[in-house]
Structure formats: C-alpha cells, structure tokens
Scaffold this motif. Structure first.
Motif, PDB file in Angstrom:
ATOM      1  N   ASN A  92       7.908   1.721  -1.263  1.00 31.18           N
ATOM      2  CA  ASN A  92       6.982   2.854  -1.138  1.00 31.18           C
ATOM      3  C   ASN A  92       5.570   2.492  -1.568  1.00 31.18           C
ATOM      4  OD1 ASN A  92       9.572   5.049  -2.453  1.00 31.18           O
ATOM      5  ND2 ASN A  92       9.392   4.140  -0.436  1.00 31.18           N
ATOM      6  N   PHE A  93       5.472   1.833  -2.724  1.00 32.54           N
ATOM      7  CA  PHE A  93       4.138   1.523  -3.235  1.00 32.54           C
ATOM      8  C   PHE A  93       3.431   0.495  -2.355  1.00 32.54           C
ATOM      9  CE2 PHE A  93       4.821   2.785  -7.985  1.00 32.54           C
ATOM     10  CZ  PHE A  93       5.118   4.069  -7.581  1.00 32.54           C
ATOM     11  N   LEU A  94       4.201  -0.374  -1.709  1.00 32.99           N
ATOM     12  CA  LEU A  94       3.584  -1.340  -0.795  1.00 32.99           C
ATOM     13  C   LEU A  94       2.922  -0.614   0.376  1.00 32.99           C
ATOM     14  CD1 LEU A  94       3.072  -4.284  -0.054  1.00 32.99           C
ATOM     15  CD2 LEU A  94       5.281  -4.305   1.110  1.00 32.99           C
ATOM     16  N   VAL A  95       3.606   0.407   0.907  1.00 28.35           N
ATOM     17  CA  VAL A  95       3.022   1.187   1.995  1.00 28.35           C
ATOM     18  C   VAL A  95       1.747   1.895   1.520  1.00 28.35           C
ATOM     19  CG1 VAL A  95       3.390   3.135   3.558  1.00 28.35           C
ATOM     20  CG2 VAL A  95       5.239   1.503   3.148  1.00 28.35           C
ATOM     21  N   VAL A  96       1.806   2.478   0.323  1.00 27.17           N
ATOM     22  CA  VAL A  96       0.623   3.157  -0.222  1.00 27.17           C
ATOM     23  C   VAL A  96      -0.540   2.180  -0.363  1.00 27.17           C
ATOM     24  CG1 VAL A  96      -0.314   4.309  -2.268  1.00 27.17           C
ATOM     25  CG2 VAL A  96       1.952   4.929  -1.418  1.00 27.17           C
ATOM     26  N   LEU A  97      -0.247   0.986  -0.884  1.00 27.54           N
ATOM     27  CA  LEU A  97      -1.288  -0.013  -1.105  1.00 27.54           C
ATOM     28  C   LEU A  97      -1.885  -0.492   0.217  1.00 27.54           C
ATOM     29  CD1 LEU A  97      -2.765  -1.659  -3.244  1.00 27.54           C
ATOM     30  CD2 LEU A  97      -0.958  -3.374  -3.056  1.00 27.54           C
ATOM     31  N   GLU A  98      -1.028  -0.766   1.205  1.00 35.68           N
ATOM     32  CA  GLU A  98      -1.537  -1.248   2.491  1.00 35.68           C
ATOM     33  C   GLU A  98      -2.300  -0.156   3.229  1.00 35.68           C
ATOM     34  OE1 GLU A  98      -1.714  -4.206   2.840  1.00 35.68           O
ATOM     35  OE2 GLU A  98      -0.153  -4.947   1.523  1.00 35.68           O
ATOM     36  N   ASP A  99      -1.880   1.099   3.060  1.00 37.59           N
ATOM     37  CA  ASP A  99      -2.635   2.195   3.659  1.00 37.59           C
ATOM     38  C   ASP A  99      -4.028   2.283   3.039  1.00 37.59           C
ATOM     39  OD1 ASP A  99      -2.664   4.758   5.345  1.00 37.59           O
ATOM     40  OD2 ASP A  99      -3.157   5.532   3.349  1.00 37.59           O
ATOM     41  N   ALA A 100      -4.115   2.079   1.715  1.00 36.24           N
ATOM     42  CA  ALA A 100      -5.423   2.071   1.053  1.00 36.24           C
ATOM     43  C   ALA A 100      -6.281   0.922   1.573  1.00 36.24           C
ATOM     44  CB  ALA A 100      -5.234   1.956  -0.460  1.00 36.24           C
ATOM     45  N   ALA A 101      -5.663  -0.260   1.729  1.00 34.56           N
ATOM     46  CA  ALA A 101      -6.403  -1.405   2.249  1.00 34.56           C
ATOM     47  C   ALA A 101      -6.913  -1.124   3.662  1.00 34.56           C
ATOM     48  CB  ALA A 101      -5.510  -2.644   2.247  1.00 34.56           C
ATOM     49  N   GLU A 102      -6.075  -0.479   4.479  1.00 37.22           N
ATOM     50  CA  GLU A 102      -6.494  -0.155   5.844  1.00 37.22           C
ATOM     51  C   GLU A 102      -7.681   0.808   5.850  1.00 37.22           C
ATOM     52  OE1 GLU A 102      -4.688   1.772   9.982  1.00 37.22           O
ATOM     53  OE2 GLU A 102      -3.518   1.831   8.124  1.00 37.22           O
ATOM     54  N   ARG A 103      -7.642   1.793   4.953  1.00 38.78           N
ATOM     55  CA  ARG A 103      -8.754   2.745   4.885  1.00 38.78           C
ATOM     56  C   ARG A 103     -10.073   2.041   4.604  1.00 38.78           C
ATOM     57  NH1 ARG A 103      -7.844   7.085   0.568  1.00 38.78           N
ATOM     58  NH2 ARG A 103     -10.047   7.395   1.107  1.00 38.78           N
TER      59      ARG A 103
END
Length: 228
Positions: A147-158
């Motif tokens: 879950n946290f990996l998805v959150v982190l990669e979504d932040a990176a994408e933003r």
C-alpha cells in the motif's frame, strides 16, 4: 491434509471474487461469492469470509453450525470466528479490481484447521505460519510493502507531472529499484542522501514547497529514514 470439495465464499469484493475464481479453476466447487446475509448451501464443507476485519465476527455469527469457517484477515486471529471450528488464510499478495490474480508461488499465512494449508497448496501458494502475537506486525509489513509503495509512487508521479513526465517515464526506475532491493536489500539505496548532497536535497524541498507543498512532510519523513 484435508481436501475440500465444496466451499462457500462470503464477500463479493476484490478478494472474494479472486479467491472464488482461483478455487474454481483449481477444481473446487464454489458457492458464491455471496453477499453478507446470504446463507451458504447446506452441503458446503467450509465457509470462507472475505469481508473487512470489522465485519468478521458478525458474519461468522450468522453462519449456521456445521461447516468449517475461515477468514482471510492478515491481522486478525481466530477468536473472531467464535464457536466455529476455524481457520484463516491470508495470501501475501495485492488483489486489484478487474484483473485475475495469480496466486501461484505466493506465501499464504495460515492458522487453525489444516484445511487452510490444503486450500493454499491447492492454489499453488506456499503456506506459512505466523504466530498470533506477530500477526499485527506481519500485516503492517505487508501494508508498507504494497500500500505504501503505491502511495509513494503516486506522490512521485504528481511531482513528475509538473516537470512534463508521465508514470510510464518513472516505471523503468521503479522496476529496477524493486529488483535491486530484491538482490541487495537496503544496499540498493542510491541518490543524493547516500552521497550526502545536502544542496540537492534543499533544491528538492524548495521545488516541493512550490509545486506540491502537501508532499513536503512526506519527503522529509522519508529522507530522515533514508539517512538513518
């Protein structure tokens, strides 16, 4: 090891649908996935609850005596199943919506009646045992890894989008990082923090302050852990 010929699955969410499809493909007769409140067929040898943790005790209490009753919670013990002969099986795998899930080779935390290990093995999973006192830590690790990996990669994408990049531009880096972590563990860490490049880190923070200020605290927290 006990084999199950017919199982009822309660819970029509992502995991319930995935488990039903996988068990059918493995030759098990499956009733459901059923909605909460629907009763399984009388000939079901086991009832597997694929419902949120907060609902397990209530749904288990509604199952008539007779069949084995199990849940798929990673963090919960068998206490929630009440007086039923209970088991649990938690695939250590993410289950997205709208896609078939391949459980082959996946670790599966099992507990209780041996049917849990039998079902896991039938789906090609690798049964593992997690002590009751370790289940919260086990599940926290799973959530952090997925879950946290998805959150982190979504932040990176933003942040990347503000510089004209897309998710696909980041994907080779993400995949290589995961592969390196598999081989090297924490030694896979690279970048300005490893080099001690405080000037670059300061420029990162300034860019975030301007473009995504709500992510600055996340960056700082991750940077602090990376330094340690």
């Amino acid at each position: 090891m006990q084999e199950i010929r017919r199982i009822a699955i309660v819970g029509a969410g992502r995991l319930g649908a995935a488990m039903a499809a996988a068990l059918r493909a493995a030759g098990v007769e499956v009733d459901g996935p059923l909605g909460r409140g629907e009763q399984p067929r009388p000939d079901a040898e086991a009832v597997l609850l694929c419902v949120p943790d907060r609902a397990i005790a209530e749904v288990a209490a509604s199952v008539p005596p007779g069949p084995l009753v199990g849940h798929c919670s990673g963090a919960s013990t068998l206490e929630l199943l009440g007086s039923h002969t209970g088991f649990s099986m938690h695939p250590l795998m993410t289950v997205p919506a709208g896609r078939a899930t391949d459980f082959v080779g996946v670790p599966c935390a099992v507990a209780g009646h041996p049917v849990a290990a039998a079902l896991a093995s039938r789906l090609g999973m690798r049964p593992i045992t997690v002590a009751d006192e370790d289940r919260a830590a086990y599940h926290a690790a799973a959530c952090m890894a997925s879950n946290f990996l998805v959150v982190l990669e979504d932040a990176a994408e933003r942040v990347a989008v503000t510089a004209g990049l897309t998710r696909q531009d980041l994907l080779p880096l993400v995949r290589a990082t995961v592969e390196n972590w598999d081989r090297l563990g924490a030694d896979a860490l690279t970048g300005p923090i490893v080099r001690g490049d405080e000037g670059t880190i300061s420029r990162h923070r300034e860019a975030l302050r301007e473009r995504a200020p709500d992510l600055l605290a996340l960056y700082d927290a991750m940077a602090e852990v990376a330094k340690r």
